[in-house]
Motif scaffolding. Structure first.
Motif, short mmCIF file in Angstrom:
data_model
loop_
_atom_site.label_atom_id
_atom_site.label_comp_id
_atom_site.label_asym_id
_atom_site.label_seq_id
_atom_site.Cartn_x
_atom_site.Cartn_y
_atom_site.Cartn_z
N CYS A 167 -25.67 56.75 -69.83
CA CYS A 167 -25.35 57.14 -71.20
C CYS A 167 -26.68 57.44 -71.90
N LEU B 63 -16.88 52.33 -72.09
CA LEU B 63 -16.79 52.34 -70.63
C LEU B 63 -16.78 50.91 -70.08
N ILE C 275 -16.31 49.69 -66.29
CA ILE C 275 -17.34 50.56 -65.73
C ILE C 275 -18.70 50.07 -66.19
N PRO D 133 -22.27 50.91 -67.28
CA PRO D 133 -23.14 52.01 -67.69
C PRO D 133 -24.60 51.55 -67.82
N ALA E 206 -14.95 57.91 -73.78
CA ALA E 206 -15.07 56.85 -72.77
C ALA E 206 -13.75 56.64 -72.03
N ALA F 173 -13.00 57.21 -68.05
CA ALA F 173 -12.45 56.12 -67.25
C ALA F 173 -11.15 56.52 -66.58
N ARG G 110 -11.86 58.72 -63.65
CA ARG G 110 -12.46 57.94 -62.55
C ARG G 110 -11.39 57.16 -61.78
#
Length: 297
Positions: free
Chosen positions: A9, A50, A55, A57, A264, A268, A271
């Motif tokens: 980020c 995130l 997740i 970052p 975000a 996600a 993903r």
């Protein structure tokens, strides 16, 4: 390369000073309310979002070595965000953002990201020196990039070998900074996230709706574009075509950070393997939960 981050980020990491009131306000209004100071900045808001989706970052930004910077970095670490690659300046203060929100939405805001702009490409050092990549072996993961970077640095990134292989996700930061992103529109791996006003600024023409704006951005060379329009229909256009979705109806209690939460959540969702239509709906639902106050700041 030594980094274990799932996504970078890059952009503003600062303190948000937000004054909120339930009263409808206009220029010159003086009303009771609450004032909070919380971690913020577009890159940090995306990173925090995130993290809530599981997740990990890593932040690339400029943060001062002042007391406010030390406190901010410690809070980021406590949230599980990667801070080890931040550029910590001895002579640049930690940036701030200040906003006033009323019952009728955002009244005014000032983003003081001068330290980030002055730090320039120093924040990108890990992408060039082997820690994350280099010109010969560029970073191949996802990068969320915000428009608080200087115009010169954004133009440099647009043609840099360091970003040539990245899955680049771009947020303008604010309508006032949207046009800074023009050099990035044609990046072959970029997804641009904008609201309808920002899309119109990039296209140099007002757009009637999100679908038209997303399609027009592709016509200008964008690989993929996601356009939101508050409580109205949102749209995403890309190689797979155009999808639209309507956000849930909620009572709006705050607006600062809503777009970052949307971005975000969309990252996600993709993903996790969600297809374009459900991914867009997932992101809209997350943003609606945020503006309603159901998600903590």
């Amino acid at each position: 390369m030594t980094n274990d981050s799932e996504i970078l980020c890059i952009g503003s990491v600062l303190w948000d000073v937000i004054g909120r009131s339930s009263a409808h306000m206009r220029a010159g209004s003086d009303v009771p309310g609450r004032i909070t100071m919380v971690p913020g900045g577009v890159a940090l808001n995306i990173a925090m979002g995130l993290s809530r989706f599981g997740i990990t970052p890593t932040l690339l930004s400029a943060v001062g070595r002042d007391a406010e910077g030390d406190r901010l970095v410690e809070l980021c670490r406590s949230m599980g965000l990667g801070t080890g690659l931040l550029y910590r300046s001895d002579d640049l203060p930690t940036d701030r953002y200040m906003a006033i929100e009323g019952g009728n939405g955002l009244i005014a805001a000032i983003a003081d990201a001068h330290s980030l702009e002055m730090a320039g490409d120093k924040i990108l050092g890990p992408l060039a020196d082997g820690r994350l990549g280099s010109a010969d072996t560029p970073y191949r993961g996802q990068i969320a990039l915000d428009g608080n970077l200087s115009s010169d640095l954004i133009a440099q990134i647009a043609t840099s070998a360091l970003f040539a292989a990245a899955d680049l996700r771009i947020a303008p930061a604010s309508p006032g900074k949207a046009e800074r992103l023009m050099p990035l529109i044609a990046h072959p791996g970029a997804t641009i996230y904008v609201n309808l006003e920002e899309a119109g600024l990039l296209l140099h023409a007002p757009m009637p709706d999100a679908a038209g704006a997303a399609a027009a951005l592709l016509g200008r060379g964008a690989y993929r574009a996601v356009v939101t329009d508050g409580g109205r229909m949102a749209a995403m256009a890309g190689p797979g075509g155009l999808v639209e979705a309507s956000p849930p109806e909620v009572l709006v209690t705050r607006v600062t950070g809503a777009g970052d939460t949307f971005m975000a959540a969309h990252i996600a969702a993709e993903r996790r393997g969600e297809m374009p239509d459900p991914a867009l709906r997932t992101a809209l639902a997350a943003a609606a939960a945020y503006v309603s106050g159901d998600v903590p700041s």
